[in-house]
Write a protein that holds these residues in place. Structure first.
Motif, PDB file in Angstrom:
ATOM      1  N   LYS A  41       0.828  -1.200   0.000  1.00 41.45           N
ATOM      2  CA  LYS A  41       0.000   0.000   0.000  1.00 41.45           C
ATOM      3  C   LYS A  41       0.869   1.260   0.000  1.00 41.45           C
ATOM      4  O   LYS A  41       0.560   2.235  -0.700  1.00 41.45           O
ATOM      5  CB  LYS A  41      -0.937  -0.002   1.206  1.00 41.45           C
ATOM      6  N   LEU A  42       1.967   1.230   0.752  1.00 43.24           N
ATOM      7  CA  LEU A  42       2.862   2.397   0.800  1.00 43.24           C
ATOM      8  C   LEU A  42       3.458   2.687  -0.574  1.00 43.24           C
ATOM      9  O   LEU A  42       3.558   3.853  -0.990  1.00 43.24           O
ATOM     10  CB  LEU A  42       3.976   2.166   1.828  1.00 43.24           C
ATOM     11  N   MET A  44       2.143   2.035  -3.478  1.00 46.61           N
ATOM     12  CA  MET A  44       1.108   2.601  -4.344  1.00 46.61           C
ATOM     13  C   MET A  44       0.791   4.043  -3.967  1.00 46.61           C
ATOM     14  O   MET A  44       0.535   4.881  -4.838  1.00 46.61           O
ATOM     15  CB  MET A  44      -0.155   1.737  -4.257  1.00 46.61           C
ATOM     16  N   GLN A  45       0.843   4.358  -2.667  1.00 45.85           N
ATOM     17  CA  GLN A  45       0.580   5.732  -2.236  1.00 45.85           C
ATOM     18  C   GLN A  45       1.681   6.674  -2.718  1.00 45.85           C
ATOM     19  O   GLN A  45       1.414   7.825  -3.099  1.00 45.85           O
ATOM     20  CB  GLN A  45       0.458   5.779  -0.713  1.00 45.85           C
ATOM     21  N   ASP A  48       1.147   7.224  -6.357  1.00 53.11           N
ATOM     22  CA  ASP A  48       0.037   8.165  -6.552  1.00 53.11           C
ATOM     23  C   ASP A  48       0.541   9.610  -6.604  1.00 53.11           C
ATOM     24  O   ASP A  48       0.013  10.444  -7.352  1.00 53.11           O
ATOM     25  CB  ASP A  48      -0.979   8.037  -5.409  1.00 53.11           C
ATOM     26  N   ILE A  49       1.551   9.901  -5.799  1.00 51.31           N
ATOM     27  CA  ILE A  49       2.093  11.268  -5.735  1.00 51.31           C
ATOM     28  C   ILE A  49       2.918  11.586  -6.980  1.00 51.31           C
ATOM     29  O   ILE A  49       2.729  12.622  -7.636  1.00 51.31           O
ATOM     30  CB  ILE A  49       2.952  11.447  -4.468  1.00 51.31           C
ATOM     31  N   GLU A 149      -7.048  -6.757   0.066  1.00 55.12           N
ATOM     32  CA  GLU A 149      -6.764  -5.628  -0.820  1.00 55.12           C
ATOM     33  C   GLU A 149      -7.699  -5.586  -2.026  1.00 55.12           C
ATOM     34  O   GLU A 149      -7.332  -5.078  -3.091  1.00 55.12           O
ATOM     35  CB  GLU A 149      -5.298  -5.665  -1.295  1.00 55.12           C
TER      36      GLU A 149
END
Length: 250
Positions: A41-42, A44-45, A48-49, A149
């Motif tokens: 998840k980290l 992908m986050q 995202d940025i 997920e």
């Protein structure tokens, strides 16, 4: 909407993830030394940025807060039990914790809350966990679907409840089991009324009885093999990526 290649890994308290977007020539690596961290998840986050201007699809709206409903203790207890992955043989344990259900998954335990009579979710987990319970079929076993997920789905089958094993039953399993391909020998011993799996890197804790002739310890799942005369002749070990490794009793 972007093409992605990724691979994760974990052992003991370590977690890792490599995520690459080949067309953007962009990669994210996350290394963690805490088992409650979700490196996938980290990654992908972070993507995202950095890739916000590269997205090919509209960004999905955040999920609305899901309302938890109240079920009777009887409705909760009927769902508790040992559930086996119908594909890999791995076990998921669902148990009562005070007046709530707790699930053991991914080497951790989380409270799962009902959002309907059949769907439960873990709101305090570091990754999204959802489990759907299907109605029991007369003469059959209860089935469930575990989703992690939102994409990794596991089909589960509930094992029947077992009475505690007697000393003579425990003694049947004790012995040395050999695999000539590895080659390696595993020892199963009886100590203080419990079965222990003796080998390096295996947790020093009793084997947990999951179903007839089926046991679990850490990431190891063991099923004992019997011949036509019901005598134990070997065992099969499954440990996630490695499955159906057969050992012959000496």
């Amino acid at each position: 909407g972007l093409k992605r290649v990724s691979h994760g890994g974990g052992f003991a308290g370590f977690r890792a993830q490599l995520t690459r977007f080949p067309e953007q020539k962009f990669s994210v690596v996350c290394l963690a030394n805490l088992s409650t961290i979700n490196p996938s998840k980290l990654c992908m986050q972070i993507a995202d940025i950095y890739l916000v201007n590269e997205f090919k699809e509209a960004i999905k709206e955040p999920k609305k807060k899901i309302k938890v409903i109240t079920l009777s203790r009887e409705e909760l207890e009927e769902k508790a039990g040992n559930y086996q992955d119908e594909k890999t043989g791995m076990w998921t344990v669902i148990s009562m914790k005070e007046d709530k259900l707790e699930i053991g998954a991914m080497g951790q335990k989380f409270v799962i809350s009902p959002v309907s009579r059949t769907n439960f979710q873990a709101f305090d987990a570091s990754f999204d966990i959802s489990i759907d319970f299907f109605p029991e079929v007369k003469g059959g076993v209860r089935k469930a679907k575990l989703t992690i997920e939102g994409r990794e789905e596991t089909s589960l089958a509930k094992a029947l409840k077992l009475a505690p094993l007697t000393p003579s039953q425990l003694k049947e399993y004790a012995g040395e089991y050999y695999n000539d391909e590895l080659p390696i020998t595993y020892k199963i011993v009886v100590e203080k009324g419990t079965l222990l799996f003796k080998h390096r890197n295996v947790p020093e804790e009793p084997l947990k009885t999951m179903a007839p002739d089926k046991f679990s310890i850490g990431l190891f799942n063991i099923e004992f093999i019997r011949n036509k005369r019901k005598k134990i002749t070997g065992l099969v070990v499954c440990a996630g990526r490695a499955a159906n490794i057969e050992f012959i009793k000496k």
